[in-house]
Design a protein around this motif. Sequence first.
Motif, PDB file in Angstrom:
ATOM      1  N   GLU A   1       0.953  -1.045   0.180  1.00  0.00           N
ATOM      2  CA  GLU A   1      -0.425   0.245  -0.502  1.00  0.00           C
ATOM      3  C   GLU A   1       1.131   1.399  -0.164  1.00  0.00           C
ATOM      4  O   GLU A   1       0.706   2.030  -1.050  1.00  0.00           O
ATOM      5  N   MET A   2       2.360   1.310   0.625  1.00  0.00           N
ATOM      6  CA  MET A   2       2.934   2.330   0.890  1.00  0.00           C
ATOM      7  C   MET A   2       3.523   2.438  -0.503  1.00  0.00           C
ATOM      8  O   MET A   2       3.763   3.621  -1.000  1.00  0.00           O
TER       9      MET A   2
ATOM     10  N   CYS B   1       3.286   5.654  -2.666  1.00  0.00           N
ATOM     11  CA  CYS B   1       4.361   6.963  -3.670  1.00  0.00           C
ATOM     12  C   CYS B   1       4.539   6.492  -5.420  1.00  0.00           C
ATOM     13  O   CYS B   1       3.906   7.264  -5.842  1.00  0.00           O
ATOM     14  N   CYS B   2       4.021   4.998  -5.664  1.00  0.00           N
ATOM     15  CA  CYS B   2       3.534   5.721  -6.837  1.00  0.00           C
ATOM     16  C   CYS B   2       2.556   6.438  -7.710  1.00  0.00           C
ATOM     17  O   CYS B   2       2.157   6.598  -8.628  1.00  0.00           O
ATOM     18  N   GLU B   3       1.245   6.654  -6.833  1.00  0.00           N
ATOM     19  CA  GLU B   3       0.712   7.529  -7.590  1.00  0.00           C
ATOM     20  C   GLU B   3       0.688   9.011  -7.011  1.00  0.00           C
ATOM     21  O   GLU B   3      -0.107   9.802  -8.570  1.00  0.00           O
ATOM     22  N   ALA B   4       1.342   9.305  -6.147  1.00  0.00           N
ATOM     23  CA  ALA B   4       1.926  10.621  -6.104  1.00  0.00           C
ATOM     24  C   ALA B   4       3.167  11.089  -7.565  1.00  0.00           C
ATOM     25  O   ALA B   4       2.732  11.842  -7.611  1.00  0.00           O
ATOM     26  N   LYS B   5       3.631  10.023  -7.492  1.00  0.00           N
ATOM     27  CA  LYS B   5       4.512  10.127  -8.421  1.00  0.00           C
ATOM     28  C   LYS B   5       3.917  10.280 -10.370  1.00  0.00           C
ATOM     29  O   LYS B   5       4.741  11.103 -10.796  1.00  0.00           O
ATOM     30  N   ARG B   6       2.748   9.447  -9.783  1.00  0.00           N
ATOM     31  CA  ARG B   6       1.887   9.481 -11.427  1.00  0.00           C
ATOM     32  C   ARG B   6       1.301  10.848 -11.715  1.00  0.00           C
ATOM     33  O   ARG B   6       0.921  11.547 -12.704  1.00  0.00           O
ATOM     34  N   ASP B   7       0.519  11.347 -10.261  1.00  0.00           N
ATOM     35  CA  ASP B   7      -0.082  12.715 -10.131  1.00  0.00           C
ATOM     36  C   ASP B   7       1.160  13.896 -10.754  1.00  0.00           C
ATOM     37  O   ASP B   7       0.799  15.071 -11.214  1.00  0.00           O
ATOM     38  N   LYS B   8       1.890  13.266 -10.192  1.00  0.00           N
ATOM     39  CA  LYS B   8       3.361  14.799 -10.447  1.00  0.00           C
ATOM     40  C   LYS B   8       3.852  14.689 -12.289  1.00  0.00           C
ATOM     41  O   LYS B   8       3.251  15.649 -12.518  1.00  0.00           O
TER      42      LYS B   8
END
Length: 269
Positions: A103-104, A108-115
């Motif tokens: 989940e962590m 992190c991957c979702e945050a990087k994807r949004d960026k």
Amino acid sequence: MGEVRADGGAAGRLSEAAESELVQQCEEQFAQLEKLQNEIVLCEPDICEDHQEQVSWSVNRLAVTDAELKLWKSMQPSLFVANAEILLHAGKDEMLKLCSELEMVVSCCEAKRDKLRETKELEQKWLEEKKQVLLAANDHIERLRVEKEKYSELNILLDTKAKIQKMKTYQEQLMESLGDILEKHVPPPQDESTASKKKKNIPLEISEDLVPLSKILEVLMDKVMNTPHDPYVTIDHTFWPPYVEMLLRYGIAVRHQENNFKIRLETFF
């Protein structure tokens, strides 16, 4: 391993038999560890002064340890306990830990994807702006090319001649207006004895050699335009002194710094 939560459900506990078996297994393993630790301590020799003997013992001990390590590596691992309930709870615990770590990673991957998505939108906006600038530049170049083809060298030459003729006509109009103003407001050249002749009612005589003020101004302007590096005109007998004095007094002309018989048109720009 007393409590395990799966999918947010209620906590589960081991049965008394499974917990008792697990405790017994742990006590046996701790007892075995203590036994091995005591054997290691007893096998260590006392500190002796013979350095050679101590080095020999260390080498032998290293060889034995290396042989034991190879033996342990060749052995197949076995389960610590065989109780299915204990293994199930241990597996659930490991799965929950793994799910938490995953989940962590997902977060992190979702945050990087949004960026990256935000960066992509900015880059696309910048690309669209550059495309608009490029289109505008291409349109301007095409317009200039069409204008260049439309206006050939002959058309440019004719246009230039028309502008020159227009400027000459305008200059002639200005000179005519200047001549009319001078004729109306500036007295013609007169002899030095004009005043006395007026008093005696003697007809005025104008010298034929003197040039009118309009001619003086024309000479000064032509000199400035034709030879701007040497704009001074020499004063001769044809320049009526009152005209020269009036031009100097009103700042229309200035004298040469080294030669008082030379004047030039004042710079008005």
